[in-house]
Write a protein that holds these residues in place. Structure first.
Motif, mmCIF file in Angstrom:
data_model
loop_
_atom_site.group_PDB
_atom_site.id
_atom_site.type_symbol
_atom_site.label_atom_id
_atom_site.label_comp_id
_atom_site.label_asym_id
_atom_site.label_seq_id
_atom_site.Cartn_x
_atom_site.Cartn_y
_atom_site.Cartn_z
ATOM 1 N N LYS A 87 0.838 -1.197 0.000
ATOM 2 C CA LYS A 87 0.000 0.000 0.000
ATOM 3 C C LYS A 87 0.880 1.257 0.000
ATOM 4 O O LYS A 87 2.024 1.234 0.463
ATOM 5 C CB LYS A 87 -0.902 0.011 1.238
ATOM 6 C CG LYS A 87 -1.886 -1.142 1.288
ATOM 7 C CD LYS A 87 -2.691 -1.106 2.577
ATOM 8 C CE LYS A 87 -3.658 -2.279 2.652
ATOM 9 N NZ LYS A 87 -4.436 -2.282 3.930
ATOM 10 N N LYS A 88 0.312 2.343 -0.494
ATOM 11 C CA LYS A 88 1.044 3.614 -0.515
ATOM 12 C C LYS A 88 1.454 4.016 0.898
ATOM 13 O O LYS A 88 2.581 4.463 1.133
ATOM 14 C CB LYS A 88 0.180 4.706 -1.147
ATOM 15 C CG LYS A 88 0.887 6.035 -1.301
ATOM 16 C CD LYS A 88 -0.007 7.055 -1.998
ATOM 17 C CE LYS A 88 0.717 8.382 -2.172
ATOM 18 N NZ LYS A 88 -0.144 9.384 -2.850
ATOM 19 N N ASP A 173 -7.503 -8.652 2.447
ATOM 20 C CA ASP A 173 -7.580 -7.481 1.574
ATOM 21 C C ASP A 173 -8.041 -7.872 0.172
ATOM 22 O O ASP A 173 -8.869 -7.190 -0.443
ATOM 23 C CB ASP A 173 -6.222 -6.785 1.489
ATOM 24 C CG ASP A 173 -5.794 -6.177 2.813
ATOM 25 O OD1 ASP A 173 -6.665 -5.745 3.581
ATOM 26 O OD2 ASP A 173 -4.575 -6.141 3.079
ATOM 27 N N LEU A 339 0.216 3.230 -6.650
ATOM 28 C CA LEU A 339 -0.153 2.570 -5.398
ATOM 29 C C LEU A 339 -1.419 3.208 -4.815
ATOM 30 O O LEU A 339 -1.670 4.397 -4.966
ATOM 31 C CB LEU A 339 0.978 2.669 -4.375
ATOM 32 C CG LEU A 339 2.274 1.924 -4.696
ATOM 33 C CD1 LEU A 339 3.285 2.121 -3.575
ATOM 34 C CD2 LEU A 339 2.007 0.436 -4.911
ATOM 35 N N LYS A 340 -2.176 2.393 -4.116
ATOM 36 C CA LYS A 340 -3.427 2.877 -3.494
ATOM 37 C C LYS A 340 -3.202 3.125 -2.008
ATOM 38 O O LYS A 340 -2.409 2.450 -1.381
ATOM 39 C CB LYS A 340 -4.538 1.844 -3.682
ATOM 40 C CG LYS A 340 -4.890 1.605 -5.151
ATOM 41 C CD LYS A 340 -5.994 0.576 -5.272
ATOM 42 C CE LYS A 340 -6.356 0.299 -6.729
ATOM 43 N NZ LYS A 340 -7.426 -0.726 -6.846
#
Length: 340
Positions: A87-88, A173, A339-340
């Protein structure tokens, strides 16, 4: 939640008199889904490279990222396995703690499989069925479903009981993104909500109910298989490789009429297909040269006909494999773009 630690059945070279791991000791944490693949590579690597030790621990993707990103040096892991992309926010945490050279390596494709006992009634579900059964507030309303028939009149009147991963797991996730959100977005109003209020959409679409039908089964996927095999009415959520290894006990449940198989996952036709990863810490490569050799062994193993395919890992498309091989050999730090 206490993490479940599985130590790979491989030789670990440890010097009890030392305060830190030797320079040729590689420490790996992370995803329970990727654990069997990385352990297989570690076993092969150690046979070919005497004098180098590797430890692999199954901590779950989220916990593995926290350990990996906590810092640089002997007290921190060298690599982490992940059943989803970093993840970011995790990459930012890495940077804050001095881990600025994160190398992303997509090692193959796995399927997020729904399984049931071979002795259970054969089910054929849709992402919408699964969402309506397990969401805390499906389409914004309290969940009162007790049986699968309450969700869909075409399904049997057996109690909803799904054993799945905890929130620290990358599989959880992936379950939220690949299945629950797809089921939620089958309602046009929910798709519209995503554009209007993404936080509210995420809460309605991915928050799992806590009143009993969904049971957090921990990070030990072999134990989850055993529990499902012994309960004809239970469903399990886990990586495809564990289904492949235990077909004498459990079978895959089709999603939208598509069964989880090597073919449907490799073509990404199966709704639960996902890329899995290994992340390496560039700062550690000079201190532990064996990391580069270990990643080279991984690259030799993930192709078509390789021993990881025999373990249940589906080879990535040729262009992704080429990208992964470059990452594993050149060890260029990843960019946060996308990235999220």
């Amino acid at each position: 939640m206490k993490k479940n630690v599985l130590t790979a059945a491989i030789t670990v070279l440890a010097l009890a008199a030392c305060d830190s791991k030797p320079k040729q000791q590689i420490q790996i944490v992370g995803s329970s889904t990727v654990y069997p693949f990385t352990s297989a590579v570690a076993e092969q690597f150690q046979r070919a490279t005497p004098g180098t030790g590797v430890t692999v621990e199954s901590t779950g993707t989220g916990s593995g990222m926290k350990l990996f990103c906590a810092g640089v040096g002997d007290d921190h892991p060298d690599l982490t396995n992940a059943s989803r992309r970093i993840k970011k926010s995790e990459l930012e945490d890495c940077g804050k703690n001095g881990v600025k050279q994160v190398v992303e390596i997509p090692v193959g494709i796995d399927g997020l499989a729904l399984i049931q006992s071979n002795n259970g009634p054969a089910l054929n579900l849709t992402p919408r069925d699964v969402y309506m059964a397990l969401a805390a507030t499906p389409f914004g309303k309290p969940n009162t479903a007790k049986t699968w028939k309450d969700v869909n009149p075409a399904l049997p009147a057996i109690a909803i009981r799904v054993l799945g991963p905890p929130p620290t797991s990358g599989t959880r996730d992936s379950f939220a993104e690949l299945i629950l959100e797809k089921g939620c977005d089958s309602d046009p109003a929910m798709k519209a909500l995503k554009a209007k209020d993404s936080d509210k959409h995420k809460e309605i679409c991915t928050k799992v109910r806590e009143d009993g039908p969904f049971v957090e089964a921990g990070e030990n996927d072999n134990l989850l298989v055993s529990k499902v095999a012994q309960d004809p009415n239970a469903i399990g959520v886990l990586g495809y490789s564990f289904l492949e290894e235990n077909r004498n006990q459990v079978r895959g449940i089709p999603l939208g009429g598509i069964a989880p198989t090597a073919v449907t996952i490799s073509t990404l036709e199966y709704p639960g297909a996902r890329q899995v990863y290994v992340y390496a810490k560039g700062e550690h490569v000079n201190a532990i040269p064996a990391i580069r050799e270990f990643l080279a062994e991984y690259a030799r193993a993930w192709g078509k006909g390789g021993y990881l395919q025999r373990r249940g890992l589906i080879p990535s498309p040729a262009d992704v494999q080429a990208q992964a091989t470059r990452a594993a050999t050149e060890l260029v730090a990843m960019s946060p773009d996308g990235l999220k």
